[in-house]
Design an enzyme around this catalytic site. Structure first.
Site, PDB file in Angstrom:
ATOM      1  N   ALA A  10      -2.983  -3.486  -7.640  1.00 26.63           N
ATOM      2  CA  ALA A  10      -2.587  -3.125  -6.224  1.00 26.63           C
ATOM      3  C   ALA A  10      -1.514  -2.062  -6.527  1.00 26.63           C
ATOM      4  O   ALA A  10      -0.549  -2.040  -7.599  1.00 26.63           O
ATOM      5  CB  ALA A  10      -1.644  -4.347  -5.774  1.00 26.63           C
ATOM      6  N   ASP A  11      -1.223  -0.972  -5.889  1.00 28.70           N
ATOM      7  CA  ASP A  11      -0.443   0.040  -6.043  1.00 28.70           C
ATOM      8  C   ASP A  11       0.746  -0.318  -4.995  1.00 28.70           C
ATOM      9  O   ASP A  11       0.452  -1.258  -4.337  1.00 28.70           O
ATOM     10  CB  ASP A  11      -0.998   1.442  -6.115  1.00 28.70           C
ATOM     11  CG  ASP A  11      -1.776   1.857  -4.744  1.00 28.70           C
ATOM     12  OD1 ASP A  11      -1.602   1.006  -3.460  1.00 28.70           O
ATOM     13  OD2 ASP A  11      -2.638   2.718  -4.521  1.00 28.70           O
ATOM     14  N   SER A  12       1.540   0.769  -4.852  1.00 27.59           N
ATOM     15  CA  SER A  12       2.628   0.590  -3.746  1.00 27.59           C
ATOM     16  C   SER A  12       2.106   0.538  -2.377  1.00 27.59           C
ATOM     17  O   SER A  12       2.585  -0.155  -1.608  1.00 27.59           O
ATOM     18  CB  SER A  12       3.717   1.922  -4.025  1.00 27.59           C
ATOM     19  OG  SER A  12       3.169   3.180  -3.901  1.00 27.59           O
TER      20      SER A  12
END
Length: 121
Positions: free
Chosen positions: A74-76
């Site tokens: 997951a990224d931001s």
């Protein structure tokens, strides 16, 4: 002028000032608080399902309370989408400051239960 002091226990103090004695001062015992920060297993399971769905993870991917969003890829932006999915599923609103403290499934589940408890109080 302080001449003599005697501590007879952690909860009482006797003082003698300028030759005058004062009776022991007793402290009240502090209230005891019980802190529970572990979310219910069903909340953790629901969060795991939402995380898997939001990240489009394969069915055989194991997601647990200890799973870190970053380790799951997951990224931001993904994290924002996860939080939005949690808000929708649980009928809560997560403040931006609180959302920034979430890094694991367990963090999210604990925050959800805290918000639900606050909402119903």
């Amino acid at each position: 002028m302080f001449e003599q002091g005697r501590i007879s226990s952690v909860n009482s103090v006797s003082l003698s000032i300028n030759g005058k004695s004062f009776p022991s001062l007793r402290m009240r015992s502090a209230p005891r608080f019980r802190v529970s920060c572990a979310a219910k297993p069903e909340t953790v399971d629901k969060v795991c399902q939402i995380v898997k769905k939001q990240l489009a993870l394969p069915a055989d991917t194991t997601v647990t309370g200890e799973s870190k969003f970053a380790a799951l890829g997951a990224d931001s932006l993904d994290t924002v989408e996860i939080v939005m999915g949690l808000e929708e599923e649980f009928g809560i609103s997560v403040e931006e400051e609180s959302a920034q403290t979430i890094s694991t499934v367990q963090d999210a589940a604990d925050l959800i239960e805290k918000l639900i408890e606050t909402k119903s109080a």
